[in-house]
Design an enzyme around this catalytic site. Structure first.
Site, PDB file in Angstrom:
ATOM      1  N   HIS A  95       0.847  -1.196   0.000  1.00  0.00           N
ATOM      2  CA  HIS A  95       0.000   0.000   0.000  1.00  0.00           C
ATOM      3  C   HIS A  95       0.883   1.247   0.000  1.00  0.00           C
ATOM      4  CE1 HIS A  95      -2.890   3.037   1.242  1.00  0.00           C
ATOM      5  NE2 HIS A  95      -3.820   2.207   0.798  1.00  0.00           N
ATOM      6  N   GLU A 143      -3.734   2.928  -7.286  1.00  0.00           N
ATOM      7  CA  GLU A 143      -4.197   4.074  -6.490  1.00  0.00           C
ATOM      8  C   GLU A 143      -3.201   5.233  -6.629  1.00  0.00           C
ATOM      9  OE1 GLU A 143      -6.558   2.337  -2.748  1.00  0.00           O
ATOM     10  OE2 GLU A 143      -4.446   2.620  -2.324  1.00  0.00           O
TER      11      GLU A 143
HETATM   12  O1  G3P Z   1      -6.566   1.603   0.430  1.00  0.00           O
HETATM   13  C1  G3P Z   1      -7.540   2.511   0.055  1.00  0.00           C
HETATM   14  C2  G3P Z   1      -7.040   3.861  -0.071  1.00  0.00           C
HETATM   15  O2  G3P Z   1      -5.715   4.128  -0.008  1.00  0.00           O
HETATM   16  C3  G3P Z   1      -7.909   4.889  -0.653  1.00  0.00           C
HETATM   17  O3  G3P Z   1      -8.177   5.725   0.407  1.00  0.00           O
HETATM   18  O4  G3P Z   1      -9.508   7.290   1.664  1.00  0.00           O
HETATM   19  O5  G3P Z   1      -9.015   7.725  -0.751  1.00  0.00           O
HETATM   20  O6  G3P Z   1     -10.599   5.904  -0.109  1.00  0.00           O
HETATM   21  P1  G3P Z   1      -9.401   6.712   0.290  1.00  0.00           P
END
Ligand code: G3P
Length: 224
Positions: A95, A143
């Site tokens: 992550h 992400e």
């Molecule tokens: O692991 C999920 C993440 O990093 C996304 O976070 O708070 O933007 O949904 P968020």
């Protein structure tokens, strides 16, 4: 192990709203939304909350991280064998808030297969997604770090990242499925992700910090 998609994975991170008793309540909310909708709703709670959630719910549970260690003297680390005994079905790896090097990701992905649990390797862009897919995890979750916790959904703000990841990952490994995350919080965000070819989403703050997380979860899956 194989897991049904589409999948929603809620990363509990270390918010107080998703720790301890709150973690348990959130897991119960995921379970009831999963039961009503038939959609796979998974939880990635902190290690200390895994055992209780495993005892009292039937949803897939992921560790947030596993350390590349063997049993023995590694105080403060997350040991795969112990997490498996606690009841995990899978794990997040790499992550953005807990990055790993490629060799260690490879080692843990292989170890998870031996334990018959699934792995979700998080990545920050198309190129690292391709590198991760070659290691053959069940999922890559792309992400863009700048959108994490921003409330700006990756699937709408940077659709080319999701679409590009889906296309390039398929070229190198057509068994690895692509998830996306960062800023996802609504049914429209999830629909946009699925329209771009994602098999689900990985998210956190949009649900965890919502006034009514269960309602927010129902909205999240309303357009799948
Ligand atoms: O692991 C999920 C993440 O990093 C996304 O976070 O708070 O933007 O949904 P968020």
């Amino acid at each position: 192990m194989s897991i049904k998609t589409p999948i929603v994975i809620l990363n509990f991170k270390t918010y107080l709203e998703s720790s301890g008793e709150n973690a348990f309540n959130l897991a119960k909310a995921l379970e009831s939304v999963a039961t009503e909708s038939g959609i796979t709703m998974a939880a990635a709670p902190q290690s200390a909350d895994i055992y209780r959630i495993r005892q009292e719910t039937d949803i897939p549970i992921l560790a947030q991280h596993i350390d590349p260690i063997t049993p023995g003297g590694h105080t403060g680390s997350n040991l795969l064998e112990c997490l498996c005994e606690s009841g995990i079905d899978g794990t997040l790896l790499n992550h953005s808030e807990k990055r790993m090097n490629l060799a260690d990701i490879d080692e843990i992905v292989k170890a998870t297969k031996e334990k018959n649990i699934f792995s979700v390797v998080c990545t920050n862009n198309i190129e690292t997604s391709v590198a991760a897919a070659i290691l053959d995890p069940q999922f890559v979750a792309v992400e863009p770090p700048e959108l994490i916790g921003s409330g700006i959904p990756v699937s709408q703000a940077e659709p080319e990242v999701v679409e590009g990841t889906v296309a390039r990952v398929k070229e190198v490994n057509n068994k690895t499925k692509v998830l996306c995350g960062a800023g996802i919080s609504t049914g429209d965000d999830v629909k946009a992700a699925m329209d771009l070819g994602a098999s689900g989403v990985l998210l956190a703050s949009g649900i965890i910090l919502a006034d009514n997380p269960k309602e927010a979860l129902f909205d999240l899956i309303s357009k799948i």
